[in-house]
Design a protein around this motif. Structure first.
Motif, PDB file in Angstrom:
ATOM      1  N   LEU A  79       0.828  -1.208   0.000  1.00 37.41           N
ATOM      2  CA  LEU A  79       0.000   0.000   0.000  1.00 37.41           C
ATOM      3  C   LEU A  79       0.861   1.256   0.000  1.00 37.41           C
ATOM      4  O   LEU A  79       0.552   2.242  -0.680  1.00 37.41           O
ATOM      5  N   TYR A  80       1.925   1.206   0.763  1.00 37.93           N
ATOM      6  CA  TYR A  80       2.858   2.344   0.778  1.00 37.93           C
ATOM      7  C   TYR A  80       3.487   2.549  -0.608  1.00 37.93           C
ATOM      8  O   TYR A  80       3.613   3.690  -1.085  1.00 37.93           O
ATOM      9  N   SER A  81       3.853   1.455  -1.277  1.00 40.81           N
ATOM     10  CA  SER A  81       4.447   1.577  -2.609  1.00 40.81           C
ATOM     11  C   SER A  81       3.437   2.094  -3.626  1.00 40.81           C
ATOM     12  O   SER A  81       3.802   2.817  -4.557  1.00 40.81           O
ATOM     13  N   TRP A  82       2.152   1.740  -3.485  1.00 38.74           N
ATOM     14  CA  TRP A  82       1.117   2.262  -4.396  1.00 38.74           C
ATOM     15  C   TRP A  82       0.980   3.778  -4.248  1.00 38.74           C
ATOM     16  O   TRP A  82       0.871   4.497  -5.245  1.00 38.74           O
ATOM     17  N   GLU A  83       0.977   4.236  -3.015  1.00 37.02           N
ATOM     18  CA  GLU A  83       0.860   5.683  -2.808  1.00 37.02           C
ATOM     19  C   GLU A  83       2.107   6.430  -3.281  1.00 37.02           C
ATOM     20  O   GLU A  83       2.007   7.540  -3.812  1.00 37.02           O
ATOM     21  N   THR A  84       3.255   5.802  -3.128  1.00 36.69           N
ATOM     22  CA  THR A  84       4.504   6.478  -3.482  1.00 36.69           C
ATOM     23  C   THR A  84       4.773   6.399  -4.975  1.00 36.69           C
ATOM     24  O   THR A  84       5.274   7.361  -5.563  1.00 36.69           O
ATOM     25  N   GLY A  87       6.755  -0.488  -7.106  1.00 38.79           N
ATOM     26  CA  GLY A  87       6.271  -1.813  -6.776  1.00 38.79           C
ATOM     27  C   GLY A  87       7.235  -2.548  -5.874  1.00 38.79           C
ATOM     28  O   GLY A  87       8.412  -2.166  -5.760  1.00 38.79           O
ATOM     29  N   VAL A  88       6.768  -3.595  -5.217  1.00 43.71           N
ATOM     30  CA  VAL A  88       7.578  -4.350  -4.268  1.00 43.71           C
ATOM     31  C   VAL A  88       7.568  -5.817  -4.663  1.00 43.71           C
ATOM     32  O   VAL A  88       6.717  -6.273  -5.433  1.00 43.71           O
ATOM     33  N   VAL A 107      11.737  -5.722  -1.077  1.00 39.13           N
ATOM     34  CA  VAL A 107      12.545  -4.723  -1.756  1.00 39.13           C
ATOM     35  C   VAL A 107      11.727  -4.086  -2.881  1.00 39.13           C
ATOM     36  O   VAL A 107      10.635  -4.565  -3.230  1.00 39.13           O
ATOM     37  N   CYS A 108      12.271  -3.038  -3.448  1.00 36.56           N
ATOM     38  CA  CYS A 108      11.668  -2.361  -4.594  1.00 36.56           C
ATOM     39  C   CYS A 108      11.817  -3.242  -5.840  1.00 36.56           C
ATOM     40  O   CYS A 108      12.769  -4.017  -5.969  1.00 36.56           O
ATOM     41  N   CYS A 109      10.876  -3.095  -6.787  1.00 35.96           N
ATOM     42  CA  CYS A 109      10.932  -3.886  -8.021  1.00 35.96           C
ATOM     43  C   CYS A 109      12.173  -3.574  -8.848  1.00 35.96           C
ATOM     44  O   CYS A 109      12.608  -4.403  -9.650  1.00 35.96           O
ATOM     45  N   TYR A 110      12.762  -2.392  -8.648  1.00 35.10           N
ATOM     46  CA  TYR A 110      13.948  -2.007  -9.398  1.00 35.10           C
ATOM     47  C   TYR A 110      15.232  -2.436  -8.701  1.00 35.10           C
ATOM     48  O   TYR A 110      16.323  -2.084  -9.139  1.00 35.10           O
ATOM     49  N   SER A 111      15.115  -3.199  -7.624  1.00 31.56           N
ATOM     50  CA  SER A 111      16.302  -3.638  -6.890  1.00 31.56           C
ATOM     51  C   SER A 111      17.036  -4.728  -7.668  1.00 31.56           C
ATOM     52  O   SER A 111      16.428  -5.520  -8.407  1.00 31.56           O
ATOM     53  N   PRO A 164       3.848  -5.995 -10.894  1.00 29.92           N
ATOM     54  CA  PRO A 164       3.188  -7.248 -10.515  1.00 29.92           C
ATOM     55  C   PRO A 164       2.553  -7.203  -9.133  1.00 29.92           C
ATOM     56  O   PRO A 164       1.533  -7.864  -8.905  1.00 29.92           O
ATOM     57  N   SER A 165       3.101  -6.460  -8.200  1.00 31.97           N
ATOM     58  CA  SER A 165       2.540  -6.425  -6.848  1.00 31.97           C
ATOM     59  C   SER A 165       1.190  -5.726  -6.798  1.00 31.97           C
ATOM     60  O   SER A 165       0.417  -5.941  -5.855  1.00 31.97           O
ATOM     61  N   HIS A 166       0.899  -4.888  -7.799  1.00 35.85           N
ATOM     62  CA  HIS A 166      -0.365  -4.155  -7.817  1.00 35.85           C
ATOM     63  C   HIS A 166      -1.384  -4.792  -8.747  1.00 35.85           C
ATOM     64  O   HIS A 166      -2.498  -4.251  -8.882  1.00 35.85           O
TER      65      HIS A 166
END
Length: 858
Positions: A79-84, A87-88, A107-111, A164-166
């Motif tokens: 939820l935090y990643s959606w607002e920011t 993706g995670v 982690v972030c999807c770009y990690s 993918p997480s969303h």
């Protein structure tokens, strides 16, 4: 004791080291912490504290924040990643020596780094993450939180849904998607249906691309272990329907080559209405690209009924022989009177061998569908040839008329040397209407009923579906057909007939025919009003003439001869409708009205179209049929046996065990009583009826029929093996009941034993995946694939094989010179109007006109 002492010394030595902190060893712990009403979850704290935080995001992770489970922490961080705007995903995790997970990172999807240097990967070693550790009360807490990103954040909803997480699809939505896809609903409609549950399309928490990926995954899951799932479905169908049978033909590698099945209701339908059968194959319905053949008939409500379905790998003569022979065995040995198919040569030869006494006809639609391709400009919508050709094919009634009309048509349009017309004329015995005279076809001249059934099947079956799903959807189609038949049965039993002319013949027909057939007869009766009757020989010969014969076309037959025989008991018309369909034609009806008959003669009432169309018993039991009325003067012994037999039938119909016991006892009683019943004293009901009515009866049928043993077996042919799971054809005579003689109590046990042994050996056919997206469009039959491409016709002589530029009839006409391309604005060649620098000439002309008018005014 020595091991424990050694371990304590090691720990003491390690604790004595400077700067060393011993890690606390945890025992086995559950993955989730039990919920408590006194404990406030992290998401609730974030929502209630949003007004005091004065931040742009509602959900903010922080070190020390606790959760009950890993899933709760993942949803919170997601939820935090959606607002920011990122993706995670799950990252590293650790478990202790007890096997309990004690650490988890998100982690972030770009990690991370991309696997290849030059690739489409979006990973850029982003350091944003959270690390979870276990609490003492079996929960989880955030031990480390990094919020800095080294990439751009996404802002719009459409961009965020690409992570993918969303793209979350819950299990209930997955089940809904699975059910919709099984019923052949395309992806776009599935997405629209799901959008209605969320209010708007924008509120759907996943994209259409994600939905398409899910549909592909569901299709692969259905295709896994396809044969075992199909056999499980057949086992379930066998448990529900004791008369369900199927047969599988396999090749040398134990792969399914031909697969055929039917149920008890279809067998009953064939027993009553199996005189005319259409068989046609359809394509692109399953994962293995196997053609699907369908045996279709017509019931007493003039509806299509399904007899059996078959999946075949090829369409060779041996395959069709196996199919037709197996169909005959499944239906108790009964052969159809007439069978209609397409013009496949392999199918024709197989029918000649398996059904030598049956009438084989070709589908008229398959024969004439290439007329437009082969006749070119002659076969257009506005051409006179097409209208005359259709009238010749569909309206000519006698062979002489057809032959004379065909010759006149070819002479008129100079088509004697046309190869297509020559070919179909040579095979006219198989498809032309006049050659159907005297052959009962139930008003069918094409496989239109099979084509319609195949079209309906493709509405249920998705393209390239698995075999088990295909069987499920086929059962749904069959259930729908039975529902439509039930509606017509209710309509016949309860609804009143609407009379059109209110004559005695019409009233009589309303009592004997089903509602649908009565409506067809009403149309025939209405058409009979346009004819006048001329009596040639009283009660023997009549001429029926159309009232507007002088205004009709010359080709249209307007005078019909009707011969009356058997003391007004049989009317024979030259049109042959009764022999072809089993219904009285309008010409014979008009003669009946002229003779003032009150009822339709019994010889013109075909039982298959009547209300009692399903009341069919063997010859020696026909006096029990409902349409025969009660038996004349039943004897005491007949009445006692009849009542006892009804009581036995009532007792045996209460449960499966009672049925097995009663049926086995009756079969044994019939076998043992054959010797006792050999002597006939002539006082039975049948003998009394024969003597009272003075009707000659043929030789007495032997009521003792052997019951062939039933067992699952494998029969080997030249290059295939047949795995049968059905009771074989009864060896009894036609006097036996359809379900009595062939019964054997050992069948179900043998069938289940065979199904258990063979389902492990059977393999699915090899997949023949074609290019492009799956489609349900009709594919070409094998006899059409070898034909040449569509012919091109010359625009000068209308011939084939050349163009107008090379036409021999063109002569020495010089070729027109090509027109020089000029500009559309200035008319000068060498450039186009898009690159012209001069203004448009029409604009310049208007300017000059305005200027000249102004000068004249001045």
């Amino acid at each position: 004791e020595k091991k424990s002492t050694r371990a304590e010394n090691i720990y003491v030595t390690m604790d004595d080291k400077v700067g060393w902190v011993s890690r606390k060893r945890r025992d086995v712990m559950p993955d989730e912490r039990s919920t408590s009403a006194d404990r406030v979850i992290a998401l609730e704290k974030a929502l209630t504290g949003f007004a005091d935080n004065h931040s742009e995001t509602v959900v903010i992770p922080s070190v020390g924040l606790t959760f009950d489970s890993i899933n709760e922490a993942y949803e919170f961080y997601n939820l935090y990643s959606w607002e920011t705007g990122f993706g995670v995903r799950y990252a590293k995790s650790r478990s202790n020596v007890k096997g309990t997970k004690c650490m988890q990172e998100f982690v972030c999807c770009y990690s991370g780094k991309p696997k290849e240097a030059n690739s489409k990967s979006s990973r850029c070693q982003c350091q944003a993450m959270i690390r979870l550790l276990r609490t003492d009360d079996e929960g989880w807490y955030i031990n480390e939180f990094r919020s800095n990103h080294n990439h751009h954040m996404l802002n719009t909803c459409a961009e965020k849904l690409r992570f993918p997480s969303h793209r979350h699809i819950d299990k209930y939505t997955r089940e809904l998607v699975s059910q919709l896809r099984q019923n052949n609903v395309n992806v776009s409609k599935v997405y629209s249906i799901i959008a209605t549950f969320f209010g708007r399309v924008e509120n759907v928490p996943f994209t259409k691309r994600c939905l398409r990926t899910l549909c592909g995954k569901l299709s692969r899951e259905q295709a896994d272990d396809d044969v075992r799932n199909t056999m499980a479905i057949f086992s379930e169908m066998k448990a529900q329907d004791g008369e369900f049978t199927y047969n599988v033909q396999v090749d040398d590698e134990s792969r399914i080559r031909t697969h055929m099945w039917t149920n008890g209701r279809s067998k009953t339908q064939f027993h009553h209405f199996g005189d005319v059968v259409t068989f046609d194959t359809t394509y692109k319905t399953n994962l293995y690209d196997m053609p699907f053949g369908l045996f279709v008939g017509v019931n007493n409500h003039f509806q299509s009924v399904l007899y059996a379905g078959v999946l075949m790998r090829d369409e060779t003569e041996d395959t069709f022989k196996w199919i037709f022979d197996e169909f005959m065995k499944m239906m108790g040995g009964k052969k159809p009177i007439t069978i209609l198919t397409d013009q496949a040569r392999a199918m024709e030869k197989a029918i000649e061998d398996v059904y030598p006494n049956s009438t084989h006809r070709w589908c008229k639609w398959h024969v004439l569908k290439k007329a437009k391709e082969n006749l070119g400009a002659h076969y257009t919508k506005k051409s006179d040839f097409r209208a005359e050709f259709h009238k010749l094919v569909h309206e000519m009634l006698t062979i002489d008329e057809f032959e004379d009309g065909w010759a006149a048509l070819l002479d008129k349009y100079s088509l004697k040397n046309n190869p297509y017309l020559t070919q179909i004329y040579e095979t006219r015995l198989k498809w032309a209407k006049p050659y159907f005279a005297g052959k009962f076809c139930a008003r069918q001249t094409s496989t239109g009923r099979s084509e319609t059934a195949n079209h309906m099947l493709k509405q249920y079956v998705p393209p390239s579906c698995s075999m088990n799903l295909f069987v499920k959807q086929y059962n749904k189609l069959q259930f729908d057909r039975e529902q439509e038949e039930g509606f017509q049965e209710k309509r016949t039993r309860l609804s009143r007939a609407v009379l059109k002319v209110n004559t005695a013949l019409e009233v009589h027909a309303s009592k004997i025919y089903t509602r649908k057939m009565f409506e067809i007869l009403g149309e025939i009766l209405y058409e009979s009003g346009r004819y006048d009757v001329e009596e040639i020989i009283a009660k023997q010969k009549y001429i029926v003439t159309h009232q507007k014969a002088e205004h009709r076309e010359k080709w249209f037959k307007c005078r019909f001869e009707v011969n009356v025989t058997d003391n007004l008991g049989y009317f024979s018309c030259i049109c042959g409708l009764f022999e072809h369909m089993g219904m009285v034609c309008c010409h014979s009806l008009q003669v009946m009205v002229f003779l003032r008959l009150k009822q339709i003669p019994p010889r013109h009432i075909l039982k298959r179209w009547s209300i009692h169309g399903r009341d069919n018993l063997p010859g020696h039991l026909k006096h029990y049929q409902q349409d025969m009325g009660p038996p004349d003067a039943p004897t005491f012994r007949h009445s006692a046996l009849y009542i006892t037999a009804l009581e036995v039938a009532n007792m045996g119909d209460r449960n499966p065990a009672a049925f097995e016991f009663m049926m086995s006892g009756l079969v044994e009683l019939r076998t043992r009583g054959g010797e006792v019943c050999a002597f006939n004293d002539g006082l039975g009901v049948v003998e009394q009826q024969v003597s009272n009515n003075a009707v000659a009866v043929g030789p007495k049928l032997n009521t003792i029929s052997s019951v062939r043993s039933v067992e699952g077996n494998r029969t080997k042919s030249r290059d295939a093996t047949s795995v049968s799971v059905h009771p074989p054809m009864s060896q009894a005579s036609e006097a036996s009941c359809p379900n009595g003689d062939g019964y054997n109590s050992e069948f179900s046990e043998a069938a289940s034993r065979l199904m258990t042994n063979t389902e492990e050996e059977l393999l699915a056919p090899e997949r023949n995946k074609k290019r492009g997206r799956p489609t349900t469009s009709r594919d070409k039959a094998p006899y059409e694939k070898d034909s040449a491409k569509r012919s091109r016709f010359c625009s000068v002589c209308r011939g084939k094989g050349h163009k107008s530029s090379t036409c021999p009839d063109r002569g020495d006409v010089p070729k027109k010179e090509r027109k020089v391309a000029t500009c559309g604005k200035c008319g000068v060649p060498g450039h186009r109007r898009t690159t012209c620098s001069k203004p448009l000439m029409s604009t310049m002309f208007r300017v000059l006109m305005v200027h000249s008018m102004h000068l004249s005014h001045v």
